[in-house]
Write an enzyme that holds these catalytic residues in place. Structure first.
Site, PDB file in Angstrom:
ATOM      1  CB  SER A 164       5.942  28.266  25.207  1.00 19.41           C
ATOM      2  OG  SER A 164       6.162  28.539  26.562  1.00 19.41           O
ATOM      3  CG  ASP A 246      11.139  34.206  25.233  1.00 19.54           C
ATOM      4  OD1 ASP A 246      10.606  34.242  26.354  1.00 19.54           O
ATOM      5  OD2 ASP A 246      11.121  33.192  24.502  1.00 19.54           O
ATOM      6  CG  HIS A 278       7.342  33.500  25.735  1.00 21.44           C
ATOM      7  ND1 HIS A 278       8.289  32.588  25.343  1.00 21.44           N
ATOM      8  CD2 HIS A 278       6.277  32.767  26.173  1.00 21.44           C
ATOM      9  CE1 HIS A 278       7.829  31.361  25.538  1.00 21.44           C
ATOM     10  NE2 HIS A 278       6.615  31.446  26.026  1.00 21.44           N
TER      11      HIS A 278
END
Length: 304
Positions: A164, A246, A278
């Site tokens: 991320s 995601d 995600h």
């Protein structure tokens, strides 16, 4: 009528509320898993404060079971995710992930505990990670302040990565490391797991956390493909990990394509997972798809 001191001034759900009195309520409470320096454990860990101590910057260093005689091991510089405002190197999900990498790849890892926004506005988290990387690189001579890095770290096999926004910051560190360069340090590659990058529309969270940014893809930190010195970025290879469900996948794929077309001469790989969202690998670590992601990452780190 007097104003309510707990009135929400800024709503950044699902991450935090900023109240009119200046206080912040994070929706993910702090979690702490202590390090374990058990010499008989498969992976040892310890926390180290980076000077000057008043910044609060620290790292958690992980090492596989020490061998006799000492063996030089690749170094993985790991930067955790959490939207720039959540998490730490002691968060159980991040500790467990990088500890597993260390065990499977037989590597040293340094997990950076950067200061969080919004109390520390961007680019402070980026700069903290750069400061930590410089501290790590200072051990290449064998004369640094940490004995594990001095004795076991192979500074010709350095990797960067994270998930991320940790991937976002890792890419920024790779850019700076390529431009500045450090004697005795070679960044072999970096891994970007479900990375956050920018698009045409303003990312409201990023714009709030970094008021000097446009919050769009003309900011080189969130669209490194437009960086004027991208050809100098450190590393010989990079791997993108994307997940079908995601919400950040399209941006990650756009940078993957942009990097392939750029002046950077490194090798660009991609590993995609169908039917997952995600950072799924952090929350269901023993699933077949999480194990496949881990195996692919370990193969990337251990490839000659």
């Amino acid at each position: 009528m007097a104003s309510n001191s707990k009135e929400v001034a800024v709503d950044m759900s699902p991450f935090f509320h900023l109240y009119t009195d200046g206080t912040i309520n994070r929706f993910f409470p702090p979690q702490f898993l202590p390090p374990s320096d058990d010499p008989n454990a498969s992976v040892r860990s310890k926390d180290v404060i980076i000077q000057p101590a008043d910044t609060g910057l620290s790292v958690r260093i992980f090492s596989p079971h020490h061998q006799t005689p000492p063996q030089k091991l690749p170094i993985v510089v790991y930067i955790h995710g959490g939207a720039f405002c959540i998490g730490s190197s002691s968060f159980p999900i991040f500790h467990t992930f990088i500890s597993t990498v260390v065990e499977k790849a037989n590597a040293i890892a340094v997990s950076i505990d950067y200061r969080l926004a919004p109390e520390n506005p961007l680019p402070i988290p980026f700069d903290d990670c750069w400061t930590a990387f410089q501290w790590i690189a200072a051990h290449a001579s064998g004369q640094g302040s940490d004995p594990w890095l001095n004795e076991y770290g192979d500074f010709k096999r350095v990797f960067l990565g994270g998930e991320s926004v940790g991937a976002t910051i890792s890419n920024d560190v790779a850019m700076r490391a390529g431009i500045e360069k450090f004697q005795g340090v070679e960044v072999v590659g970096f891994f970007l797991i479900h990375p956050f990058f920018g698009g045409k529309e303003v990312d409201k969270l990023y714009k709030f956390l970094c008021p000097t940014s446009s919050g769009t893809d003309n900011d080189p930190r969130i669209n490194p493909a437009v960086h004027p010195r991208i050809r100098e970025m450190a590393g010989r290879r990079v791997i993108f990990f994307l997940a079908e469900l995601d919400f950040l996948t399209d941006w990650g794929r756009a940078y993957y394509e942009g990097l392939k077309k750029s002046e950077w001469s490194g090798e660009v790989e991609i590993f995609e997972t169908e039917g997952e969202g995600h950072c799924f690998h952090l929350f269901n670590v023993n699933s077949e798809k999480s194990l496949a992601l881990m195996d692919r990452l370990v193969a990337f780190l251990t490839r000659e």
